[in-house]
Write a protein that holds these residues in place. Structure first.
Motif, mmCIF file in Angstrom:
data_model
loop_
_atom_site.group_PDB
_atom_site.id
_atom_site.type_symbol
_atom_site.label_atom_id
_atom_site.label_comp_id
_atom_site.label_asym_id
_atom_site.label_seq_id
_atom_site.Cartn_x
_atom_site.Cartn_y
_atom_site.Cartn_z
ATOM 1 N N UNK A 97 0.819 -1.220 0.000
ATOM 2 C CA UNK A 97 0.000 0.000 0.000
ATOM 3 C C UNK A 97 0.851 1.267 0.000
ATOM 4 N N UNK A 98 1.907 1.280 0.846
ATOM 5 C CA UNK A 98 2.693 2.495 1.020
ATOM 6 C C UNK A 98 3.968 2.538 0.190
ATOM 7 N N UNK A 99 4.482 1.376 -0.204
ATOM 8 C CA UNK A 99 5.737 1.329 -0.943
ATOM 9 C C UNK A 99 5.614 0.377 -2.129
ATOM 10 N N UNK A 100 4.694 0.656 -3.059
ATOM 11 C CA UNK A 100 4.529 -0.237 -4.205
ATOM 12 C C UNK A 100 5.813 -0.302 -5.024
ATOM 13 N N UNK A 101 6.124 -1.479 -5.493
ATOM 14 C CA UNK A 101 7.342 -1.659 -6.275
ATOM 15 C C UNK A 101 8.383 -2.477 -5.546
ATOM 16 N N UNK A 102 8.355 -2.485 -4.189
ATOM 17 C CA UNK A 102 9.270 -3.342 -3.432
ATOM 18 C C UNK A 102 8.755 -4.773 -3.486
ATOM 19 N N UNK A 103 9.612 -5.702 -3.944
ATOM 20 C CA UNK A 103 9.224 -7.113 -3.993
ATOM 21 C C UNK A 103 9.340 -7.764 -2.617
ATOM 22 N N UNK A 104 10.265 -7.262 -1.809
ATOM 23 C CA UNK A 104 10.435 -7.826 -0.487
ATOM 24 C C UNK A 104 11.452 -7.043 0.313
ATOM 25 N N UNK A 105 11.432 -7.246 1.638
ATOM 26 C CA UNK A 105 12.359 -6.592 2.545
ATOM 27 C C UNK A 105 12.977 -7.681 3.410
ATOM 28 N N UNK A 106 14.301 -7.763 3.394
ATOM 29 C CA UNK A 106 14.948 -8.875 4.106
ATOM 30 C C UNK A 106 15.976 -8.366 5.098
ATOM 31 N N UNK A 107 16.248 -9.259 6.074
ATOM 32 C CA UNK A 107 17.402 -9.091 6.952
ATOM 33 C C UNK A 107 18.391 -10.186 6.601
ATOM 34 N N UNK A 108 19.613 -9.782 6.274
ATOM 35 C CA UNK A 108 20.668 -10.734 5.959
ATOM 36 C C UNK A 108 21.710 -10.675 7.069
ATOM 37 N N UNK A 109 22.013 -11.824 7.650
ATOM 38 C CA UNK A 109 23.039 -11.886 8.692
ATOM 39 C C UNK A 109 24.423 -11.757 8.062
ATOM 40 N N UNK A 147 18.209 -14.208 5.977
ATOM 41 C CA UNK A 147 17.714 -14.895 7.173
ATOM 42 C C UNK A 147 16.212 -14.707 7.339
ATOM 43 N N UNK A 148 15.751 -13.459 7.212
ATOM 44 C CA UNK A 148 14.317 -13.164 7.250
ATOM 45 C C UNK A 148 13.951 -12.448 5.961
ATOM 46 N N UNK A 149 12.820 -12.809 5.356
ATOM 47 C CA UNK A 149 12.358 -12.148 4.127
ATOM 48 C C UNK A 149 10.849 -12.043 4.151
ATOM 49 N N UNK A 150 10.357 -10.844 4.060
ATOM 50 C CA UNK A 150 8.915 -10.611 4.031
ATOM 51 C C UNK A 150 8.544 -9.778 2.816
ATOM 52 N N UNK A 151 7.393 -10.039 2.212
ATOM 53 C CA UNK A 151 6.441 -11.095 2.588
ATOM 54 C C UNK A 151 6.982 -12.469 2.202
ATOM 55 N N UNK A 152 6.892 -13.408 3.123
ATOM 56 C CA UNK A 152 7.466 -14.742 2.912
ATOM 57 C C UNK A 152 6.420 -15.637 2.248
ATOM 58 N N UNK A 153 6.093 -15.286 1.011
ATOM 59 C CA UNK A 153 5.070 -16.021 0.262
ATOM 60 C C UNK A 153 5.541 -16.165 -1.173
ATOM 61 N N UNK A 230 22.558 -6.886 7.369
ATOM 62 C CA UNK A 230 22.160 -5.967 6.305
ATOM 63 C C UNK A 230 20.639 -5.908 6.238
ATOM 64 N N UNK A 231 20.118 -4.719 5.996
ATOM 65 C CA UNK A 231 18.708 -4.583 5.610
ATOM 66 C C UNK A 231 18.697 -4.433 4.092
ATOM 67 N N UNK A 232 17.926 -5.269 3.415
ATOM 68 C CA UNK A 232 17.967 -5.341 1.957
ATOM 69 C C UNK A 232 16.548 -5.180 1.402
#
Length: 557
Positions: A97-109, A147-153, A230-232
């Motif tokens: 809704x607020x950031x269209x175009x982002x496929x996902x937001x992840x945390x990488x260790x 390590x974490x990736x959302x939306x995880x679908x 890292x925030x990716x």
């Protein structure tokens, strides 16, 4: 005398030809200038629209960089960020809704040796995700697995465990981010989420990474040693560009330009990131190219105009200038030729060269004055007709010139002196001559108008008659138009009134919009005669009333 007359007969055609050549040359020069000015106007508009895309792209990435910074803040403020906390955090961001175009937001260790890798894999498999593993395997200076990736679908799932430090373009962005401590963008990459069924352009993507540093490390530690994660943010360029284009250009605006986006490598090579399907069999009139840098990468945005943009922004004022100039040249040539004829006649009747020269000077001043007045009037008709009814310009422009021609003929027959109002009205209603006296009734005393007011009133009568034919009393077989005029009072207080009253036509409905005809019957008449105009859209018939000082009718133009 005979030799002088013969000389003038030989000379006059050359003068007329010279005047025609000079006026046509000026017309062509003005037409070319106006055409170039129209092109520059269209180019500026096109570059502005292309600039909107670049600005939106930069603004979008800047806004999304704030998402990365807020992710870093989450890890710095929270002692233990697990998958559930990350999932809740990203969910509250409402990316779609607020950031269209982002496929996902992840945390990488960030892992600094193989022992840390093995420990992380064992912990995640035991407590979080049994299928987790580092991909691809191998020895590297550091490791940065997802390590974490959302939306995880959907197609985001295969990215879990992928080490972005294992691929050259991703590694370069990570190294830059660790060195500078600021967001860094990768070169063009193929996302792990995408499969082989997609084409190269559809798969084109980039990552923007921002490091998280361990503030408890020693001052002697390097930036790489201080990094703990890292925030990716993950972008598919095609989806991002379509989101930006739809946000800025609704409806037909989407199709006003073909847009291409390239990454510019340090060697100057262009890597295609996004490209519209070009319009077939069309050569663009306008092109725009902007090069800009974001987060360590240089991009180039190219845009070309489509037929939709070119039609929407087409300006035909150069055609109006050309037509007006040709008409002016012909009128001026006709007037000069007439002047020459009249000059010869004056010379024969004159007693001396001095009298002849004086007559020529007088006539040339008259020509100049009348030509300027006529040209100004024609230009106003052309400009206003084009502005009010561009689709039917030629037909409307021709009718109004015919009306002007009728009044010109009457003025010429009267040697540009006062014209009788009834003769003027009759000339404008010439194509209704069978109805004059029966369905068109003219009533009023002999009233003289000067040349300027005659032109103004003749155009108003023409517009009233045209509207009556289309919509009013003359559109059927029984309607009647009464035209009457009178002068009341004497001296400076005398007032002149002219009334056009229709009856017997279809029911009258006031128009929703006003065109050039309304300006002719309203503003032009009002200003020329310093009077007042009243229009009434009565159900039984349209009425037009003019009231002005009688002294205005014969004022010198």
């Amino acid at each position: 005398m005979k030799s002088s007359e013969a000389y003038r007969r030989r000379r006059d055609p050359w003068i007329v030809a010279f005047v025609f050549a000079i006026s046509m040359a000026a017309t062509l020069a003005l037409t070319l200038y106006e055409k170039q000015r129209n092109y520059q106007t269209g180019l500026v508009r096109f570059e502005q629209e292309a600039g909107v895309i670049e600005t939106s792209l930069r603004t979008t990435f800047d806004a999304y960089a704030q998402v990365l910074r807020s992710g870093v803040a989450l890890f710095e403020a929270t002692e233990n960020v697990d998958r559930t906390v990350w999932q809740d955090y990203v969910s509250n961001l409402k990316l779609e809704e607020n950031y269209p175009g982002i496929q996902g937001l992840s945390f990488n260790a960030i892992l600094h040796d193989r022992a840390e890798v093995d420990a992380l894999v064992a912990d995640v498999q035991a407590n979080d995700w049994a299928e987790f593993d580092l991909r691809p395997d191998g020895e590297r200076p550091i490791y940065a697995p997802v390590l974490y990736l959302e939306p995880f679908i959907g197609r985001n799932r295969p990215a879990l465990g992928f080490d972005i430090y294992s691929e050259t373009n991703r590694r370069a962005a990570v190294d830059r981010a660790l060195l500078l401590g600021e967001p860094s963008m990768t070169s063009k990459i193929t996302l792990v989420q995408d499969d082989e069924s997609l084409n190269d352009e559809t798969k084109a993507g980039v990552l923007v990474v921002l490091p998280i540093f361990d503030r408890t490390t020693t001052a002697m530690a390097t930036q790489r040693e201080k990094a703990k994660g890292l925030i990716v943010s993950v972008f598919r360029i095609k989806d991002l560009m379509e989101t930006i284009l739809k946000a800025n250009f609704d409806g037909e605006g989407l199709y006003r330009k073909d847009v291409s986006l390239f990454e510019v490598t340090p060697e100057g090579e262009l890597l295609s990131m996004y490209q519209d399907m070009p319009e077939p069999d069309h050569t663009p009139v306008f092109e725009s190219e902007n090069t800009f840098s974001m987060y360590g990468k240089t991009w180039r945005l190219m845009a070309t105009s489509t037929s939709v943009f070119e039609k929407a922004t087409a300006l035909n004022s150069h055609i109006i200038v050309l037509l007006t100039g040709v008409l002016m040249s012909m009128l001026l040539t006709f007037l000069v030729w007439g002047q020459a004829v009249r000059n010869r006649e004056s010379q024969r009747a004159a007693d001396a060269l001095a009298k002849g020269n004086a007559q020529i000077a007088l006539l040339m001043k008259e020509v100049n004055h009348r030509s300027k007045n006529l040209l100004s009037l024609i230009q106003a008709i052309a400009r206003q007709t084009s502005a009010s009814n561009p689709q039917d310009f030629s037909k409307s422009f021709s009718r109004r010139l015919t009306s002007l021609s009728a009044s010109q003929d009457l003025l010429v027959r009267n040697n540009w002196e006062d014209v009788d109002l009834q003769d003027l009205i009759t000339s404008q209603l010439g194509h209704f001559k069978d109805l004059i006296g029966s369905r068109i009734v003219l009533t009023g005393p002999k009233t003289l108008l000067n040349a300027a007011n005659a032109q103004t009133i003749s155009m108003a009568i023409h517009e009233l008659a045209t509207n009556a034919t289309k919509y009013g009393a003359l559109s059927n077989d029984v309607g009647v138009v009464n035209v009457d005029w009178t002068t009341t009072g004497t001296g400076p207080q005398a007032m002149f009134e002219l009334h056009w009253v229709e009856s017997g036509g279809p029911p009258v409905v006031a128009p929703e919009t006003k065109g050039f005809g309304s300006k002719v019957t309203g503003t032009m008449v009002k200003l020329s005669l310093e009077g007042e105009i009243e229009t009434r859209f009565q159900p039984e018939g349209f009425e037009w009333h003019l009231a002005c000082p009688a002294s205005s009718l014969a004022k010198l133009d």
